[in-house]
Design an enzyme around this catalytic site. Structure first.
Site, PDB file in Angstrom:
ATOM      1  CG  HIS A 204      37.373  49.652  36.561  1.00 26.00           C
ATOM      2  ND1 HIS A 204      37.378  48.560  35.736  1.00 26.00           N
ATOM      3  CD2 HIS A 204      38.664  49.865  36.914  1.00 26.00           C
ATOM      4  CE1 HIS A 204      38.619  48.125  35.602  1.00 26.00           C
ATOM      5  NE2 HIS A 204      39.415  48.889  36.303  1.00 26.00           N
TER       6      HIS A 204
ATOM      7  CG  HIS B 225      49.667  43.601  35.300  1.00 24.62           C
ATOM      8  ND1 HIS B 225      48.930  44.455  36.074  1.00 24.62           N
ATOM      9  CD2 HIS B 225      49.020  43.553  34.105  1.00 24.62           C
ATOM     10  CE1 HIS B 225      47.878  44.882  35.392  1.00 24.62           C
ATOM     11  NE2 HIS B 225      47.910  44.353  34.201  1.00 24.62           N
TER      12      HIS B 225
ATOM     13  CG  ASP C  90      41.967  42.103  34.942  1.00 25.13           C
ATOM     14  OD1 ASP C  90      41.200  42.385  34.006  1.00 25.13           O
ATOM     15  OD2 ASP C  90      42.760  42.912  35.445  1.00 25.13           O
TER      16      ASP C  90
ATOM     17  CG  ASP D 280      43.268  41.111  38.837  1.00 21.50           C
ATOM     18  OD1 ASP D 280      42.358  40.819  39.640  1.00 21.50           O
ATOM     19  OD2 ASP D 280      43.380  42.236  38.333  1.00 21.50           O
TER      20      ASP D 280
ATOM     21  CG  MET E 241      38.059  43.957  43.984  1.00 16.46           C
ATOM     22  SD  MET E 241      38.014  44.764  42.347  1.00 16.46           S
ATOM     23  CE  MET E 241      38.874  43.543  41.347  1.00 16.46           C
TER      24      MET E 241
ATOM     25  CG  ASP F 181      47.860  43.926  29.929  1.00 23.87           C
ATOM     26  OD1 ASP F 181      47.934  42.726  30.251  1.00 23.87           O
ATOM     27  OD2 ASP F 181      47.162  44.759  30.540  1.00 23.87           O
TER      28      ASP F 181
ATOM     29  CD  GLU G 209      45.698  45.076  38.772  1.00 24.76           C
ATOM     30  OE1 GLU G 209      44.594  45.106  39.370  1.00 24.76           O
ATOM     31  OE2 GLU G 209      45.794  44.955  37.541  1.00 24.76           O
TER      32      GLU G 209
ATOM     33  CD  GLU H 160      46.220  41.699  35.234  1.00 26.86           C
ATOM     34  OE1 GLU H 160      45.585  42.557  35.873  1.00 26.86           O
ATOM     35  OE2 GLU H 160      46.248  41.630  34.000  1.00 26.86           O
TER      36      GLU H 160
ATOM     37  CG  ASP I 229      34.001  48.696  34.536  1.00 24.99           C
ATOM     38  OD1 ASP I 229      34.504  49.316  33.584  1.00 24.99           O
ATOM     39  OD2 ASP I 229      34.654  47.955  35.304  1.00 24.99           O
TER      40      ASP I 229
ATOM     41  CG  ASP J  11      44.354  41.657  30.228  1.00 24.16           C
ATOM     42  OD1 ASP J  11      45.186  41.393  31.110  1.00 24.16           O
ATOM     43  OD2 ASP J  11      43.779  42.755  30.163  1.00 24.16           O
TER      44      ASP J  11
ATOM     45  CE  LYS K  88      49.710  46.672  31.995  1.00 21.98           C
ATOM     46  NZ  LYS K  88      48.561  47.179  31.210  1.00 21.98           N
TER      47      LYS K  88
END
Lengths: 388, 388, 388, 388
Positions: C55, C221, C288, C246, C89, C256, C182, C218, C58, C258, C184
């Site tokens: 991102h 998700h 992810d 993802d 990406m 979530d 994406e 993802e 980030d 992950d 969710k």
């Protein structure tokens, strides 16, 4: 592959209703022809099962005459004798007939409650007749679609009264039985009372004879609510209440799937088998599942064989886990105990409390230790995948 | 609209952490500035709350010095005195600090377990200092992401040992406390032990002092698993174990939402309020919820006022339900009892069992009776919508 | 075990936010110290990753000055050069800052919507600067807690307008980009718009440049809603819309998680890997996910290595499945085609319809064929467990 | 209370299978005697419905002879004529008969796929014969229990080919029909393809005649996955694809409940009705639900009346919401637009992008604005409870 062949000591049992399931569902009719209880006993014998369990009406139809019942029981006993199969558990169907449309022990109709008691006594007699030592109670319709219709408190009291009555009935008849209560969160009712194995454990303590009543946890029923099934089983075991178990598989948040054991959530099935084997559970491994609706009776046999075979494969993995030195080293490291802390454990006394209050802890250094659970879990996955 | 104004007799309480919630979540930072405990007491007083509850570290930061703690407590007491708010409940934060990353009482690290005991004793002292009569235990990190990492059996034993120790501590100090255990199925751990109120009820019976330990059911925590919250509350109440309650709202099968009470599932909230009022529950109505992240502190007040107001609106609906003659006539009709059946109820005796076995039941005529639950439920909906 | 070592051709990528995740959650603070983007690049290089995604924030903090940004980018590029890692990406963080508390493109505040567009353009520029060819859009706050607050129709229109604008921006700048949307279902909002990959596929067709927009499904998700992830991926692939993916893991009906890829639902992970490999997907295998909160940075590396290793183990299983003669024979038998039916397939014409209407089918004989799916599935389980 | 009486302009329709549902479920037999289609038409007329829809086999049994079919259709038409009920929609039962045990259009057996096409053509003819202008497709068995058994890609292609064929069939016959596809995530199969309305919207764009194909979203089917139903309906509407709608109710994460409309999730039902009325949806309000199993046919009428009455009560609430000045003032305040931002919206051009890039935003002041959604939602709750 003899290692994965079912043997009597594995205590693999199936219900008549499982291999006898004809594939009816809410959106479709039966796909398999009916089989008699005798035929099902032979089918179970062929695939290597140890025992067979039944609801009263799996064996004797609800409208059977006395003479029909007699004939059915005689033929069933003959099949048991010829195959060596045993009947460790029996149960009462308190959900299929329209009379139970609003429940059995919790029905708002006093006649239904009385009839449910009568039917349960007769089902207990029937189970005992075939050697059952466990009576399972699954209150398939004990619930509501709308809480306007029933008092939740009355329902608890009614269920308690019924179970107390039946405990006394079994005691009075010197049946030497244990009762095992089976929880389910919903389906076929909108909400069922005593929704989880935990609720059942709490409820049991309020009975007149808690010592003779335990639980029959079912994988699918706890998975439906997204709960960790092994945790519920562990709580039951630790409380001395794991009298029976219903093994199958289920993906969370949907209709009751009753899938072949170990076929959907491999990891959960592994931890469950590991638990049962590690603690030395000696009861039945009862498969309360049924074949996909796509199958004929050869597929039903594939299904039944698969349940047992996967259990045995996972049992072997559990043994491997316990012997794997890298895994065990990690576990020992993780669980390493600070001997100075031992003084603080065990039963309370004021000195211990005072000493503990005076102790200082370095939160930051304790927190900084990585616990290596990612590594441990990855090793578990690799063991499950057969690459260790 | 004075009828919906909160009064002390309604026993509406909030945690410091609820109106003090700053809107941090896994995907975003805080949106509201911090408020001191004193400011939060005044905020709660302004909106009409009866009491305020806290985790030890909501009031006194985990790293506070003795003198800081002293000052904080003095100021907090002053605010309580000035506002008249009481502190009916206190609890220990055993989840936020990194030291608890693998749990507190069930941590694999013996130092963490000891520290958790110490922290709990101190938190009990702190709660008692402000008059708390209920100590809540929520084991926010007592669980696992992978069952390879911890023994479920050890975790039960460790939790029991810790609670026995703390019960004895409270008894030894003549604190006159009740403990209330709070269940949650998951989050922030993959699976939490004692996943539901039912599991807690089962677990409590295995403690040394079961009489001083009950439950603190939370709406959101049971809804997360899709369970009927009122049913769990009813079981706790009927077992004499409803020591406290956490009210909020939640849609099933997702993260812990802690929504404003009654804001998501109106029907479930209605049955809950009706239950609490019908049985005469006299404990706190504690709102364990927080404002949406879109809100400033005016929105936090809107949130708090809404919790109480909706409770009172539903309480009025419950009274209306009990007085509605059409509804009550339907209920009486539904529950009509056949006097001939009464002989079959109550405690078992062999004669009763024999008589019951001899009774014949006309299943078909019983089944054919329509139970009018659609009508009953529709009347409930109309009552809820205010068109009756 | 070289077979399970990650190589560049496997296209394994991680986000800076994944290995850089510090373990903060709704109930606890950070447990790991921060690492700079440069440090994370070296960490990823050490474990064998092919690429790193980010991102905007980030890499460059939201409040960074121009000169800080310049320095950060220079150092980051140097780390990329030294390690050989690529940036396939990039994406925009439109959820963390309080300004996005009610969404970005769908915010009710026109300033927020404008700022979100600006920030997205800048993030695209940043991604392109480091070679990104895919821009992912995850609308982390594009949703509601209450549908009173926003118009669902307006939200769709606003999202469309924003994406059309950004497509044109990328085209106008000759960036040669693809966008990947994406989905969710919820968290951090009560309900997010475009809740599933399916909704995204429908939405994309209403854009001005549908050809440059695809999806980034993802695992977690779709699992959150209990959906079959592979089915969504297959639909995207078949529609030419699988631009990115993802990978992680998740148990349904909860927050979530992950989790490390393949660590929770082994069977679902297998079918997914088999799908991607069978169809020849050539894009990034982007993980992810993040390490458990119990871990230090050694545990983070274990986590990252585990993701890639499990993918490769499952890839090998997929090849084995395709070569297993017993499985393939079953599949061929199951799919056996009746040549007489071929006339009825393909494009419609009136003669074909008439002929088909005149055909008679023996439903009963067709139905009686057992489909052997229990056997097929059991073979799959055994293959997964490594006992074939 | 005439305001809540159903009138033809409300377009309330029911399926023959809804009021004709006999209460069979996976754990119990039928509780209500069968009624003929003619009897059901009169029942629907009695309760005030506008129309009646059917699956082919609801009207004409799958094994009916030509003459039986003729008689049935004649009698049915007579009942329609006498009551004035219309048939706006018809559909094909592609799930009940054992022949469809592995699906219809996606079956691995080519004979089943051909038979499904034939049956669909005949069902279309039948629907058209009674004036249906919408044909619904619900692929009740188009899915899998194990992804080993079917190719997800093949299933998509087969479904597309079948729908293209049937579109052409309808066009070739000048039937003037619209097709409406209905999604469901699971049950009776483990996973169904095209799991949500979103997936259907994506799929439709890949057909030969996307303009004649839309969706038939069903409340229960989206709620099963925990999704916000209104959001899916809004997406369909905005894309011009809301051709039909199935109204009922459902609690998430469980079996398909098909509850009376508005009886479980009052708030969700309100937003849905508000949406349909606000946008001016003119299609059928079709109730795809059934009475509790506790009911006789008087209860079935209570159920049907309740569906319509609750819709009309919520419609009135929606109008009240739109007229409530406090609510509308809040909404206007929330949505207040900064005129300076307007330049940045609408279609892209380079100057606009440059200007937007040059704009500065005060994130902190924007963030600090409280959005008053708690207040807005509380007002909504109070409106729903009838205390505004």
């Amino acid at each position: 592959m003899g290692i994965y062949e079912p043997k009597p000591e594995h205590k693999f049992t199936f219900g008549l209703w499982t291999v006898g399931n004809r594939g009816r569902d809410p959106f479709g009719s039966e796909v398999r022809d009916p089989k008699t209880p005798v035929e099902l006993v032979y089918l179970l014998s062929e695939v290597g099962a140890y025992g067979v369990n039944f609801h009263d009406n799996d064996l004797v139809p609800i409208d059977a005459t006395q003479s029909e019942a007699k004939r059915i029981k005689r033929e069933f006993q003959k099949a048991l004798d010829e195959t060596g199969l045993v009947v460790p558990m029996a149960t009462t169907n308190l959900f299929f007939d329209p009379v139970f449309k609003d429940g059995a022990f919790t029905s708002n109709d006093s006649r239904v409650r009385a009839y449910a008691l009568q039917k349960s006594m007769n089902a207990i007699d029937l189970g005992v007749e075939f050697g059952a030592e466990i009576i399972v109670f699954w209150g398939g319709r004990e619930g509501v679609e709308t809480d306007s219709s029933k008092s939740a408190i009355d329902s608890i009291k009614r269920t308690r009264e019924a179970l107390n009555f039946l405990c006394d009935y079994a005691i009075d008849n010197d049946y030497g039985l244990k009762f095992a209560l089976e929880a389910k969160p919903n389906e076929p009712r909108g909400d069922l009372y005593n929704a989880t194995t935990g609720h059942m454990l709490g409820f049991i303590e309020t009975l007149d004879h808690p010592e003779m009543v335990g639980v029959n946890p079912e994988t699918a029923h706890e998975h439906m609510s997204g709960l960790n099934f092994m945790h519920s089983v562990a709580q039951a075991w630790e409380a001395g209440k794991l009298f029976h178990i219903d093994l199958n598989d289920q993906y969370p948040g949907r209709y009751d799937q009753d899938l072949r054991f170990g076929s959907r959530d491999i990891k959960a099935a592994f931890y469950l088998v590991k638990f049962l084997e590690d603690v030395g559970y000696v009861g039945s491994r009862h498969f309360d599942a049924h074949a996909y609706r796509t199958e004929d009776y050869e597929g039903v046999k594939d299904f039944a064989r698969g349940c047992m075979r996967t259990y045995l494969m996972l049992k072997e993995k559990a043994e491997q886990f316990n012997k794997d030195s890298e895994i065990q080293d990690l576990l020992n490291e993780i669980k390493s105990e600070d001997p100075k802390m031992h003084d603080f454990y065990g039963k309370y006394n004021p000195e211990k409390a005072a000493a503990l209050k005076a102790q200082t802890f370095d939160r930051h250094s304790i927190s900084n230790r990585g616990l290596k659970y990612e590594r441990l879990d990855q090793l578990t996955i690799e063991l499950l995948l057969g690459v260790r």
